[in-house]
Design a protein around this motif. Structure first.
Motif, mmCIF file in Angstrom:
data_model
loop_
_atom_site.group_PDB
_atom_site.id
_atom_site.type_symbol
_atom_site.label_atom_id
_atom_site.label_comp_id
_atom_site.label_asym_id
_atom_site.label_seq_id
_atom_site.Cartn_x
_atom_site.Cartn_y
_atom_site.Cartn_z
ATOM 1 N N LEU A 1 0.836 -1.203 0.000
ATOM 2 C CA LEU A 1 0.000 0.000 0.000
ATOM 3 C C LEU A 1 0.872 1.255 0.000
ATOM 4 O O LEU A 1 0.658 2.171 -0.811
ATOM 5 C CB LEU A 1 -0.907 0.001 1.231
ATOM 6 N N VAL A 2 1.852 1.329 0.890
ATOM 7 C CA VAL A 2 2.733 2.492 0.970
ATOM 8 C C VAL A 2 3.519 2.652 -0.324
ATOM 9 O O VAL A 2 3.676 3.774 -0.835
ATOM 10 C CB VAL A 2 3.680 2.369 2.188
ATOM 11 N N PHE A 3 3.995 1.538 -0.877
ATOM 12 C CA PHE A 3 4.773 1.579 -2.123
ATOM 13 C C PHE A 3 3.953 2.199 -3.251
ATOM 14 O O PHE A 3 4.438 3.081 -3.980
ATOM 15 C CB PHE A 3 5.210 0.154 -2.488
ATOM 16 N N ARG A 4 2.703 1.770 -3.413
ATOM 17 C CA ARG A 4 1.842 2.316 -4.469
ATOM 18 C C ARG A 4 1.582 3.802 -4.258
ATOM 19 O O ARG A 4 1.646 4.597 -5.197
ATOM 20 C CB ARG A 4 0.514 1.550 -4.520
ATOM 21 N N ASP A 5 1.291 4.179 -3.014
ATOM 22 C CA ASP A 5 1.003 5.585 -2.719
ATOM 23 C C ASP A 5 2.219 6.466 -2.977
ATOM 24 O O ASP A 5 2.088 7.584 -3.487
ATOM 25 C CB ASP A 5 0.539 5.737 -1.271
ATOM 26 N N LEU A 6 3.400 5.978 -2.637
ATOM 27 C CA LEU A 6 4.612 6.757 -2.870
ATOM 28 C C LEU A 6 4.883 6.938 -4.355
ATOM 29 O O LEU A 6 5.273 8.028 -4.797
ATOM 30 C CB LEU A 6 5.804 6.101 -2.181
ATOM 31 N N HIS A 7 4.670 5.895 -5.139
ATOM 32 C CA HIS A 7 4.910 6.029 -6.571
ATOM 33 C C HIS A 7 3.922 7.006 -7.207
ATOM 34 O O HIS A 7 4.302 7.799 -8.089
ATOM 35 C CB HIS A 7 4.869 4.662 -7.253
ATOM 36 N N ARG A 8 2.680 7.004 -6.775
ATOM 37 C CA ARG A 8 1.716 7.997 -7.278
ATOM 38 C C ARG A 8 2.153 9.403 -6.881
ATOM 39 O O ARG A 8 2.060 10.347 -7.673
ATOM 40 C CB ARG A 8 0.315 7.693 -6.742
ATOM 41 N N PHE A 9 2.610 9.542 -5.645
ATOM 42 C CA PHE A 9 3.052 10.847 -5.143
ATOM 43 C C PHE A 9 4.223 11.383 -5.960
ATOM 44 O O PHE A 9 4.217 12.540 -6.399
ATOM 45 C CB PHE A 9 3.438 10.703 -3.668
ATOM 46 N N PHE A 10 5.241 10.569 -6.178
ATOM 47 C CA PHE A 10 6.414 11.037 -6.919
ATOM 48 C C PHE A 10 6.097 11.283 -8.398
ATOM 49 O O PHE A 10 6.684 12.180 -9.018
ATOM 50 C CB PHE A 10 7.570 10.055 -6.769
ATOM 51 N N HIS A 11 5.176 10.516 -8.954
ATOM 52 C CA HIS A 11 4.758 10.771 -10.336
ATOM 53 C C HIS A 11 4.076 12.130 -10.426
ATOM 54 O O HIS A 11 4.296 12.891 -11.388
ATOM 55 C CB HIS A 11 3.820 9.665 -10.814
ATOM 56 N N ARG A 12 3.275 12.469 -9.435
ATOM 57 C CA ARG A 12 2.585 13.765 -9.399
ATOM 58 C C ARG A 12 3.580 14.918 -9.355
ATOM 59 O O ARG A 12 3.324 15.994 -9.888
ATOM 60 C CB ARG A 12 1.661 13.801 -8.180
ATOM 61 N N HIS A 13 4.730 14.696 -8.704
ATOM 62 C CA HIS A 13 5.723 15.756 -8.534
ATOM 63 C C HIS A 13 7.036 15.401 -9.244
ATOM 64 O O HIS A 13 8.121 15.585 -8.706
ATOM 65 C CB HIS A 13 5.961 15.983 -7.040
ATOM 66 N N SER A 14 6.903 14.923 -10.462
ATOM 67 C CA SER A 14 8.080 14.479 -11.210
ATOM 68 C C SER A 14 8.991 15.630 -11.618
ATOM 69 O O SER A 14 10.147 15.406 -12.010
ATOM 70 C CB SER A 14 7.642 13.711 -12.459
ATOM 71 N N ASN A 15 8.497 16.866 -11.526
ATOM 72 C CA ASN A 15 9.318 18.025 -11.870
ATOM 73 C C ASN A 15 10.150 18.537 -10.699
ATOM 74 O O ASN A 15 10.921 19.489 -10.851
ATOM 75 C CB ASN A 15 8.425 19.175 -12.360
ATOM 76 N N VAL A 16 10.023 17.922 -9.536
ATOM 77 C CA VAL A 16 10.725 18.358 -8.327
ATOM 78 C C VAL A 16 12.032 17.586 -8.181
ATOM 79 O O VAL A 16 12.086 16.378 -8.453
ATOM 80 C CB VAL A 16 9.835 18.148 -7.074
#
Length: 217
Positions: A86-101
């Motif tokens: 669950l945490v792994f999936r949420d983190l990947h969505r989070f980093f995809h959302r902020h891929s410009n950071v």
């Protein structure tokens, strides 16, 4: 609340982070993502999901302040058992959302034995401290002398407030002569009550606001 550190303007945020406007840099420490999952691994039935509140808060700050760089001053995760599916999936969505950071993680004491896990995420990882003049970013669990002003985490500072019948303990930013200690960013973190010197400044974090607490002589 904006303050001057080493001739730079830094904004202390009520979300328990700081914004260095000139660099478009967000700094925070001690998120302890996956603490619930680590407790579950140890047999403690703590419910999952607290990390989502912390990720949402971070997303809000990144988007509100048009952040280009995030520096995490250690303890991004709680232990090597923090990254459930669950945490792994949420983190990947989070980093995809902020891929410009651009993401920098200083490895704190809680990242011990978790280096390989963290390689799945887009961090530039720093094993010790990060010199970013005029600042030295550090987790704070190891002492190092430096000509730069130090910004650290690690201790989860709280301030005890006694005003008449009012008794409370609040997270705080603790400003000493050559060092600023950040409150823990994570929602599942405890803390330690500081004993500030008379020359220190203490900025308490309440809901949606920061206020200075007068240090006692």
């Amino acid at each position: 609340m904006k303050i001057q550190l080493a001739s730079e303007e830094i904004e202390l945020l009520p979300e328990k982070a700081f914004h260095w406007h000139k660099e478009r840099l967000l700094g925070l420490s001690d998120i302890h993502i996956g603490k619930a999952e680590s407790y579950q691994h140890a047999g403690v039935p703590l419910p999952s999901g607290a990390h989502r509140e912390d990720l949402d808060k971070m997303s809000f700050l990144i988007e509100r302040h048009h952040i280009e760089k995030v520096v995490i001053l250690g303890d991004w995760i709680h232990t090597q058992h923090s990254i459930s599916e669950l945490v792994f999936r949420d983190l990947h969505r989070f980093f995809h959302r902020h891929s410009n950071v651009h993401w920098t993680l200083l490895l704190g004491n809680h990242e011990r034995n978790a280096f390989e896990l963290l390689q799945d995420f887009p961090f530039h990882m720093v094993s010790q401290d990060l010199e970013y003049p005029p600042f030295l970013f550090t987790h704070g669990h190891k002492y190092r002398s430096s000509p730069f002003f130090q910004i650290q985490g690690h201790t989860h500072p709280l301030v005890s407030i006694h005003e008449g019948p009012l008794r409370m303990k609040l997270p705080c930013f603790h400003l000493e002569k050559d060092c600023l200690t950040l409150p823990a960013f994570g929602s599942l973190t405890g803390g330690y009550v500081i004993r500030p010197k008379r020359t220190d400044q203490v900025f308490a974090v309440a809901e949606n606001e920061i206020f200075e607490v007068r240090t006692r002589p």
